[in-house]
Write an enzyme that holds these catalytic residues in place. Structure first.
Site, short mmCIF file in Angstrom:
data_model
loop_
_atom_site.label_atom_id
_atom_site.label_comp_id
_atom_site.label_asym_id
_atom_site.label_seq_id
_atom_site.Cartn_x
_atom_site.Cartn_y
_atom_site.Cartn_z
N PHE A 128 -86.53 70.41 -35.60
CA PHE A 128 -87.32 70.59 -34.69
C PHE A 128 -86.16 71.56 -33.40
O PHE A 128 -84.72 71.31 -33.21
CB PHE A 128 -87.56 69.42 -33.30
CG PHE A 128 -87.13 69.84 -31.47
CD1 PHE A 128 -88.82 69.90 -31.48
CD2 PHE A 128 -86.33 70.19 -30.50
CE1 PHE A 128 -90.00 70.70 -30.05
CE2 PHE A 128 -87.02 70.80 -29.41
CZ PHE A 128 -88.44 70.54 -28.81
N ASP A 216 -78.45 75.27 -35.44
CA ASP A 216 -78.95 74.81 -34.60
C ASP A 216 -77.68 73.79 -33.99
O ASP A 216 -78.31 72.74 -34.39
CB ASP A 216 -80.84 74.46 -34.14
CG ASP A 216 -80.73 74.05 -33.33
OD1 ASP A 216 -79.96 74.19 -32.39
OD2 ASP A 216 -82.56 74.01 -32.47
N LYS A 245 -77.89 71.97 -24.28
CA LYS A 245 -78.77 70.72 -23.63
C LYS A 245 -77.53 70.33 -22.81
O LYS A 245 -77.21 70.53 -21.78
CB LYS A 245 -78.71 69.56 -25.23
CG LYS A 245 -79.18 69.67 -24.86
CD LYS A 245 -80.26 68.57 -25.66
CE LYS A 245 -81.91 68.36 -26.35
NZ LYS A 245 -82.66 69.25 -27.20
#
Ligand SMILES: *Cc1c(COP(=O)(O)O)cnc(C)c1O
Length: 389
Positions: A128, A216, A245
């Protein structure tokens, strides 16, 4: 008809009023133990006093000027981030997807520099990387891509941890590949951990062919796994790393960090954002980094993570529990069947988590939890799973 587009699956029928540390209170005053932290965002918990103080102080001074001008707080944040990561330069944007867009654009520029006109990027199945066109194309997950074809071209997907498959793809496409991009632990994919052997192998291939290794670390970064960055558990470093985040504990920010051959690929005018790297968000992110460091939060994440995984393994003795796995406070409990309904049962038991990959309970509590809160997570989750059985 709802005035908000119904894009979120299985949205819980509760709205929170305020929070403190690892706890949230809803509009009726019920108290919940937050083991999701806004999906790995509120690493310092809710209403952390240092974060709140910076928000107030900076709001009284200045929110936004645009990148038309130097932004001192942005420079300070870049210095802090490069210091803790060993990377060399940073670019700031507003989300994880944007950070990954940046990484993908850099890979394309690097390819052009090397004379490759149709560059390919290898990514993982079940990964993702975001919801924009390029990042959903990079995500090797049909559920995310379906309906949005035609995709951005030239991503090629392999199974995580399958070295033979990767080698075959490398052989087949080696004159076009420019980068290999992955999450060191797949988050939305169900807490699937890349092995040390696999990551070391990728590093070797990227060195050998002069390709970019892109990590990532949007979910795994900033202390979540018990180190500043997940790859620091190993002795390898990426050429590009993306973050978002937890970086401002709840305010929107993303970052793309580069080193070595990935430096100085963007010249003036090649990339940009109106909101990215504002004085406001960068001031808050600087405080987040200082607090992670000064309050030994990352050390706590490591200790509490080990404690929590051990306790989950011993206490969750239910026939449907297949495996407990994770690193630091990024933990998955895999069941032997789809278990979306667990979120609603958890809500009744006043514990918050989510389900990824259909069968995996994902725990991403704030990194500041203490031992009694960890015990409480296990007790409430146990009760929740028992109700499922
Ligand atoms: C959350 C996430 C993203 C996307 O971030 P957004 O801020 O939602 O765009 C990308 N990659 C990983 C690994 C993530 O966990």
């Amino acid at each position: 008809m709802s005035k908000v587009m119904p894009t979120y699956y299985n949205q819980m029928p509760v709205s929170f009023e305020y929070g403190r540390g690892a706890w949230l209170w809803d509009q009726e005053g019920n108290q919940y133990l937050d083991s999701l932290a806004g999906i790995a965002v509120c690493a310092l918990g809710h209403a952390h006093p240092a974060v709140t103080a910076t928000i107030i102080e900076q709001a009284q001074k200045l929110l936004h000027t645009s990148n038309t001008y130097h932004i001192a707080k942005q420079i300070e944040l870049a210095e802090k981030l490069t210091h803790v990561s060993g990377m060399e330069q940073a670019y700031f944007c507003n989300s994880g997807a944007e950070a990954n867009e940046t990484a993908i654009k850099l890979a394309r520029l690097y390819a052009k520099k090397k004379g490759i006109t149709e560059p390919m990027i290898v990514t993982m199945k079940n990964s993702f990387h975001g919801r924009t066109m390029a990042t959903l194309s990079a995500s090797g997950t049909e559920r995310i891509q379906m309906g949005f074809e035609p995709l951005v071209k030239d991503f090629v997907y392999v199974n995580l941890n399958d070295i033979a498959e990767l080698d075959a793809i490398v052989d087949k496409y080696q004159s076009n590949i420019i980068a290999i991009m992955l999450e060191p632990i797949q988050g939305d994919g169900g807490i699937r951990i890349a092995t040390e052997e696999y990551l070391t192998h990728i590093r070797r291939i990227c060195d050998q062919h002069d390709w970019l290794m892109i990590f990532d670390e949007i979910q795994t970064g900033l202390g979540r796994t018990g180190k500043w960055f997940c790859h620091q558990h190993l002795s390898i470093k990426p050429d590009i790393m993306t973050l978002a985040k937890a970086l401002a504990n709840g305010l929107p920010i993303g970052a793309c960090l580069v080193r070595g051959k990935a430096c100085n690929l963007f010249g003036p005018g090649k990339h940009g954002t109106t909101f990215g790297g504002s004085p406001f968000v960068c001031a808050v992110a600087c405080t987040v980094l200082d607090t992670l460091e000064n309050e030994n939060v990352i050390e706590n994440a490591k200790r509490m993570g080990e404690y929590l995984v051990d306790k989950l393994k011993t206490d969750l003795q239910y026939p449907c529990v297949r495996e407990v796995r994770g690193r630091g406070l990024m933990i998955g409990v895999e069941l032997d069947k789809p278990c979306m309904e667990l979120m609603a049962i958890g809500l009744k038991n006043k514990v918050l988590f989510n389900i990824t990959s259909n069968t995996v309970v994902r725990l991403l509590p704030p990194l500041i939890i203490n031992k009694s809160e960890a015990d409480e997570i296990v007790a409430r989750l146990g009760k929740t799973i028992a109700a499922l059985d």
